[in-house]
Write an enzyme that holds these catalytic residues in place. Structure first.
Site, PDB file in Angstrom:
ATOM      1  N   ALA A  29       0.823  -1.215   0.000  1.00  0.00           N
ATOM      2  CA  ALA A  29       0.000   0.000   0.000  1.00  0.00           C
ATOM      3  C   ALA A  29       0.857   1.265   0.000  1.00  0.00           C
ATOM      4  O   ALA A  29       2.084   1.218   0.097  1.00  0.00           O
ATOM      5  CB  ALA A  29      -0.942  -0.016   1.197  1.00  0.00           C
ATOM      6  N   HIS A  30       0.172   2.388  -0.083  1.00  0.00           N
ATOM      7  CA  HIS A  30       0.830   3.689  -0.221  1.00  0.00           C
ATOM      8  C   HIS A  30       1.618   4.062   1.033  1.00  0.00           C
ATOM      9  O   HIS A  30       1.164   3.906   2.151  1.00  0.00           O
ATOM     10  CB  HIS A  30      -0.162   4.794  -0.565  1.00  0.00           C
ATOM     11  CG  HIS A  30      -1.341   4.908   0.333  1.00  0.00           C
ATOM     12  ND1 HIS A  30      -2.147   3.859   0.674  1.00  0.00           N
ATOM     13  CD2 HIS A  30      -1.868   5.978   0.961  1.00  0.00           C
ATOM     14  CE1 HIS A  30      -3.110   4.273   1.451  1.00  0.00           C
ATOM     15  NE2 HIS A  30      -2.966   5.538   1.664  1.00  0.00           N
TER      16      HIS A  30
END
Lengths: 342, 342, 342
Positions: free
Chosen positions: B235-236
């Protein structure tokens, strides 16, 4: 098509007006005039009374419906056949789209269809009537059997061998490098070249964005008739038997062997270098760290017999209560002990 | 190549006929005349006696085999080297395929190979000897270091920075928008623009159909030498250290930090905003909701010490029995209590 | 843009020098002169004192920062707005790239952008200002609403209907065949044609390499405003409500119904033919085999109430101790029993 013709093609017994014209198969809730619906899952039996369908497929012993009926010994199978009989023909026209890039020495079978912007590598061989949708990339030396269908953006890496009547959904990758590294004394990982092949036997289906890796040596093989759902990971050197079902997001680690008629439900994980016997079923999210004997039904992580798991799981939520009971017994026992000591 | 030459290149001690010509590396079961096989996993030792290989790589202290032998201090490493020495050269020819669409202001290094229908965006920079397979999409402003290989249908979004000697398998996505939303009082989710970058350091490998998201601010970073398997989700804003292994279907939630030499086995999940220390190992399917100290070996969900988990898991299936025992103790205790009361 | 202008556009109260020129939004750690940072998660409050940012967004009651401040009732929302205000415009130019292959009877809205090598099938309709990035494949009869954005290598299968303002990340597949087979008496699986449609309502976001299957009959539907992360699997006939969040690697099996404002955290699995009520939240890795009532917060596999699960999980690791205590009680009880017998 008239209902009488459909009854004939499906081998169903007709009760009602055979001259009705049917154009579509639809669910109990969605169906309207001109539609054929079906009752296969008893869960939905109560919806039969209110269906607006012109006709329904149902079991010989099912309650009568308020419309024409096709009585079937296997309603779900008849439903599937009705879809084939009434379905669209969405097969693209034969021929090679001018924008496709086909190596001069590739072999394309008769009546094959190669879509826009597909890439077919050197020495690849496509069987008769193969359908290659747009943006498929077929590597050098790949062989694909008759009547197989590759949906958009499938990637088939070099020298993979795909059987006949195989269906591969969009974005699946066949033959990516296995995850193989040698780790040195400093903890640095060095790539092991992965140059061997993936073999997909006849009648296999592979889901969207699923990945099947090639090994360094030997082969990764998917047996005849096995059906693989979306986002499944098959590692290098795995061998899956015939007519097995691998449901969405299943992962199988390297070099494991999965038997025939195995069912791995969604998100199941299988460790590397183990054997799953024929006809094993694992329920959703099961984690399998060790080999499993043929015919077993397993659940949980680590996987145990399904009945044991169901019983233990039912107690799990009562652990706080069990601990309290244990504490209370201890208190009562101490009371007895001190009384008897006194 | 002769066995003597191979022994020399691998630094192995030769026992047997060095003039044998070897053409391939194969598994113990598959190998035949002209093949070199190997014994690295003791599990397969019993198969050595029946191999039809011309030669075998094995440990200094392993039982002698019925063929020529290459004695190695590290048989698995020697096997990997043999694959490099005997493997195919599958590197596509240098040059830009005429069907590729390369922005006029992109920079392509010397001896780079850009395959059919690849798209290279405005201002992108590819290092020397980079290989871009068919259908790769490289966004504007992307930088790719020397000797990296991008397999078919990889997507590198705008401004991502990829190091040298990075290998990315088919269908992987680098730099897709992070999953970032602000939810208002009505429960409606509003997109937070995700315009920052993903940085992939040197010597990283990324598996097929894996996804690595860009953040809104800051960066998502994968450290040098880390190897990521297929269908992994990063994820980011996640930062993964150096020389870590993320096995298939692992998921790491936003802004978490993963140390160096970490091993997350298949299907492990890591929550957001936590820290996984250096050299942590999590066994398959582990769920990690909180930070983990360096060096820990964890299992289960929520993750606990692996030994505790193994012991507790072994008892889990006996919960029904434990409850029965508890019940029986209670009955016996009641009997004593009432007897003493009387 | 000056800080005063930003304060005005965000509706924040300015404390400090409004003439400062701001060029970027950055994290507390990364920010430097010219940057605007933010404090939304109290976990990071201690980093405010050392930030080098020129300005910070923070709550009305937060401790003062050593730079200009934008006081906000909802700092995270203001941060998102600041990103929109200061962000890049990365929208590609309108027009159809000459390398795109657009069917003659497709309809393309005004100011739409169709990128290099995109394929748009017969009879497809793209709304106004739709952005189609390179290598997107849009099947025959697909309809896409105004202002939707399809990132590189998305695959939209035949007749899917996509709403307005939908964002689909790279590699996602919409409308692949559902995993539907009829198994005969020999355990051979026969494909059920999957020819019905997927409907994606307005304002939905779909993550990279996510897959959403079409059913045989009826439809698969994703409700308005629902946001789906990467590598999620939505099976055929599933209906997801409005404004729900499906985090990475979630899997939902066939025909299940998921309500409005539901949150399924990472790697959650949902069985087929069940109903998840409105506002249900399932924590990461939860496995849901049965229907769940509206508003529930569930965890574990099989899913139970989150508080029960937390308590039971805390005891799980102490099972060996519990068993020892039970054993010890039994021994003590036996001692009492034999003493009383004597």
């Amino acid at each position: 098509m008239t209902l009488a013709e459909i009854a004939d093609r499906l081998g169903c017994r007709l009760e009602g007006d055979g001259t009705l014209v049917i154009t579509r198969v639809a669910t109990l809730d969605d169906a309207g005039p001109g539609d054929l619906t079906f009752l296969a899952n008893p869960k939905y039996a109560s919806r039969v009374a209110t269906t607006r369908a012109s006709a329904i497929i149902l079991a010989e012993d099912a309650e009568p419906a308020p419309c024409a009926m096709l009585r079937s010994p296997q309603p779900y199978r008849s439903f599937a056949q009705a879809l084939s009989v009434l379905g669209r023909n969405e097969r693209p026209a034969a021929g090679i789209h001018p924008s496709a890039i086909v190596a001069p020495d590739a072999t394309i079978g008769v009546e094959a269809s190669v879509g826009p912007l597909a890439v077919i590598g050197a020495g690849a061989t496509l069987g008769n009537r193969v359908v290659v949708h747009p943006h498929v990339v077929i590597g050098p030396g790949v062989v694909i059997g008759d009547d197989s269908v590759l949906h958009a953006r499938v990637s088939i890496r070099e020298r993979s061998r795909i059987g006949a009547r195989v269906v591969i959904q969009d974005g699946a990758v066949i033959g990516s490098d296995g995850y193989g590294f040698v780790t040195d004394g400093d903890g640095v990982h060095h790539k092991i070249p992965q140059q061997s092949v993936v073999v997909i036997e006849d009648d296999v289906e592979i889901g969207a964005n699923t990945t099947i890796d090639r090994p360094a040596v030997g082969e990764t093989r998917i047996g005849q008739g096995t059906k693989i759902d979306n986002l499944v990971q098959i590692a290098h050197g795995v061998k899956v038997g015939r007519h097995s079902l691998l449901v969405a997001q299943v992962g199988i680690a390297g070099s494991s062997i999965v038997g025939d008629h195995v069912v791995l439900a969604g998100q199941v994980g299988v460790a590397g270098h183990i054997t799953i016997g024929d006809r094993v079923t694992a329920t959703a999210q099961t984690g399998i760290p060790n080999s499993i004997e043929a015919g077993a039904l397993v659940s949980g992580y680590p996987a145990i017999d399904n009945r044991d798991w169901l019983k233990a799981s039912a107690i799990f939520r009562h652990l706080p209560e069990l601990r309290r009971q244990l504490k209370s017994l201890e208190t009562r026992l101490e009371a007895l002990e001190s009384r008897l000591k006194g």
